[in-house]
Design an enzyme around this catalytic site. Structure first.
Site, PDB file in Angstrom:
ATOM      1  N   ARG A 259      24.763  45.969  58.138  1.00 32.50           N
ATOM      2  CA  ARG A 259      25.384  46.520  56.930  1.00 32.50           C
ATOM      3  C   ARG A 259      24.252  47.001  56.028  1.00 32.50           C
ATOM      4  NH1 ARG A 259      27.045  41.798  53.702  1.00 32.50           N
ATOM      5  NH2 ARG A 259      25.496  42.535  52.260  1.00 32.50           N
ATOM      6  N   HIS A 263      27.769  44.082  50.460  1.00 36.81           N
ATOM      7  CA  HIS A 263      29.034  43.721  51.121  1.00 36.81           C
ATOM      8  C   HIS A 263      30.174  44.603  50.592  1.00 36.81           C
ATOM      9  CE1 HIS A 263      32.401  41.478  52.669  1.00 36.81           C
ATOM     10  NE2 HIS A 263      32.835  41.291  51.448  1.00 36.81           N
ATOM     11  N   TYR A 272      20.157  38.047  47.992  1.00 35.03           N
ATOM     12  CA  TYR A 272      20.066  37.110  49.117  1.00 35.03           C
ATOM     13  C   TYR A 272      19.454  37.703  50.389  1.00 35.03           C
ATOM     14  CZ  TYR A 272      24.536  39.431  50.144  1.00 35.03           C
ATOM     15  OH  TYR A 272      25.513  40.363  50.386  1.00 35.03           O
TER      16      TYR A 272
HETATM   17  C1  LIG Z   1      40.844  34.398  55.016  1.00 36.13           C
HETATM   18  C2  LIG Z   1      39.764  34.900  54.125  1.00 36.13           C
HETATM   19  N1  LIG Z   1      38.794  34.074  53.721  1.00 36.13           N
HETATM   20  C3  LIG Z   1      37.800  34.539  52.907  1.00 36.13           C
HETATM   21  C4  LIG Z   1      37.802  35.840  52.489  1.00 36.13           C
HETATM   22  C5  LIG Z   1      36.696  36.354  51.581  1.00 36.13           C
HETATM   23  N2  LIG Z   1      35.835  37.246  52.353  1.00 36.13           N
HETATM   24  C6  LIG Z   1      35.928  38.589  52.228  1.00 36.13           C
HETATM   25  S1  LIG Z   1      34.863  39.385  53.246  1.00 36.13           S
HETATM   26  C7  LIG Z   1      34.251  37.948  53.844  1.00 36.13           C
HETATM   27  C8  LIG Z   1      33.153  37.949  54.870  1.00 36.13           C
HETATM   28  C9  LIG Z   1      33.540  38.592  56.143  1.00 36.13           C
HETATM   29  O1  LIG Z   1      32.422  38.700  56.974  1.00 36.13           O
HETATM   30  P1  LIG Z   1      32.510  39.430  58.349  1.00 36.13           P
HETATM   31  O2  LIG Z   1      33.706  38.978  59.099  1.00 36.13           O
HETATM   32  O3  LIG Z   1      31.196  39.273  59.016  1.00 36.13           O
HETATM   33  O4  LIG Z   1      32.782  40.972  57.957  1.00 36.13           O
HETATM   34  P2  LIG Z   1      31.841  41.978  57.168  1.00 36.13           P
HETATM   35  O5  LIG Z   1      32.287  41.974  55.741  1.00 36.13           O
HETATM   36  O6  LIG Z   1      30.440  41.541  57.345  1.00 36.13           O
HETATM   37  O7  LIG Z   1      32.096  43.323  57.772  1.00 36.13           O
HETATM   38  C10 LIG Z   1      34.877  36.847  53.247  1.00 36.13           C
HETATM   39  C11 LIG Z   1      34.558  35.445  53.552  1.00 36.13           C
HETATM   40  C12 LIG Z   1      38.853  36.680  52.915  1.00 36.13           C
HETATM   41  N3  LIG Z   1      38.914  37.957  52.570  1.00 36.13           N
HETATM   42  N4  LIG Z   1      39.813  36.189  53.728  1.00 36.13           N
END
Ligand SMILES: Cc1ncc(C[n+]2csc(CCOP(=O)(O)OP(=O)(O)O)c2C)c(N)n1
Ligand SMILES: [Mg+2]
Length: 371
Positions: A259, A263, A272
């Site tokens: 990425r 985020h 971080y």
């Molecule tokens: C069930 C749930 N728990 C927590 C969140 C908060 N949250 C949003 S994005 C994220 C991280 C996701 O990481 P990843 O699956 O690696 O996807 P990326 O954003 O890196 O593409 C979290 C924990 C959420 N949206 N849904």
């Protein structure tokens, strides 16, 4: 009794085009023609142009939160291109814009979604995908269900679901994988391992060396691919798609990518992430890599790039105009799509545009006569 080895495993990593745009001709053979690579490169550039503008829209207060796709375009488009538009279903999370557009979602729908307009989630008839999914991991179960239906109906279709590395730490992931492999559904589990789940590095949320190996536990074909390599992503996804369509069941793909942006616009990754890590991955940028490849093969010039950049600017302006120019929804919309028949108390609210929680808001007591 001697100890017997009952299981051994390995995970292959596939790369066809390295970060300098140099290709292994043998592996590249039979993947994408020059013309196809050119077209997909244009998609990637346009996707990035819109991504960068979406970021600015948020900064200037014209949009809510937005998650940039920057750096992950080859993963999305390479996988998307291996699937049949209008036949196979995409079940995305929120970092695959390029694949969604390629499969027919009007580009301004994604902006509408992030502007908080529900109409961005009303996928047009004939466009085979589910809306962006923000709850992490829930969509993988939907993909398994959709592809199970294809299998039951004997339809040669696939559901491909996209998710991040972080999503593979969710229970939903394991349920979806277990069901898909047990019932041999035509599902592709496409993980974009961008190394971070917001501020949590991959190493802090799982103890496996690769994400791909998680699929071994479910007896599923699995592979790790350079996710910034368009040719390799296309190749492994096409193999998974062919297998699924031929009745060979689900597959798992770990696309190793990065990425390059925060985020979302609500994040500041400088707090971080080591700038050296980001810099190293900028050197593996999928768009720059592909441009090097095309230039080296005399398929692309600076003039063509300048004219594509111009084209992208016009496209982005049109997309924003479409998103911002949409007529405001009527207040009826809040009531119209949840119930087939509106309960009487909501009927009153719809007519009066007031809640009638009498007693709670004494000044609304007069509404009791509205019924
Ligand atoms: C069930 C749930 N728990 C927590 C969140 C908060 N949250 C949003 S994005 C994220 C991280 C996701 O990481 P990843 O699956 O690696 O996807 P990326 O954003 O890196 O593409 C979290 C924990 C959420 N949206 N849904
Ligand atoms: Mg991630």
């Amino acid at each position: 009794m001697p100890v017997r080895t009952v299981y051994t495993a390995k995970i292959d990593h596939i790369q066809i085009m390295d970060e300098h745009g140099v290709v292994d001709e043998k592996l590249a053979h039979g993947t994408l023609s020059d013309q196809e690579v050119l077209e997909l490169y244009k998609y990637m550039c346009k996707c990035r142009a819109l991504d960068e503008t979406a970021f600015k829209l948020q900064r200037s207060g014209r949009m809510g939160t937005y998650p940039q796709n920057k750096g992950q375009e080859a993963a999305a488009i390479g996988a998307g291109y291996a699937l049949q538009r209008g036949v196979d279903w995409l079940v995305p999370c929120y970092r695959e814009n390029a694949a969604l557009w390629m499969h027919g979602l009007p580009m301004h729908y994604v902006l509408l979604h992030w502007m908080g307009d529900e109409r961005g989630n009303q996928i047009p008839e004939g466009v085979c995908m589910t809306p962006l999914c923000i709850p992490i991991g829930t969509q993988m179960l939907h993909a398994t269900g959709i592809s199970w239906a294809f299998k039951i109906r004997n339809e040669p279709k696939i559901a491909a679901t996209f998710f991040g590395d972080g999503a593979t730490s969710e229970g939903d992931f394991h349920e979806a994988m277990n069901f898909a492999s047990t019932f041999q559904t035509p599902t592709i589990f496409f993980c974009q391992n961008n190394h971070w789940a917001i501020s949590v590095p991959r190493e802090s949320q799982m103890n496996s060396e690769t994400v791909a190996q998680k699929a071994l536990a479910y007896g599923m074909p699995t592979v790790q691919v350079d996710g910034n390599d368009l040719l390799a992503v296309y190749k492994v996804t096409k193999e998974a798609a062919d297998r699924a369509r031929a009745g060979g069941g689900p597959s798992f793909i770990e696309a190793v990518t990065y990425r390059l942006a925060d985020h979302t616009t609500a994040d500041d990754a400088r707090r971080y992430r080591d700038p050296k890590e980001v810099e190293a991955w900028q050197g593996k940028d999928p768009v720059i890599r592909l441009r090097k490849y095309l230039t080296a093969r005399s398929l692309w010039t600076d003039e063509q790039q300048a004219s594509l950049d111009e084209e992208a600017k016009i496209m982005v302006t049109d997309v924003i105009r479409a998103a911002e120019g949409i007529a405001k929804p009527t207040t009826d919309d809040i009531f119209d799509y949840t119930y087939a028949t509106l309960p009487p108390e909501l009927e009153v609210q719809k007519r009066t545009l007031r809640t009638h929680s009498l007693g709670q808001y004494p000044e609304q007591a007069a509404l009791s006569s509205v019924r």
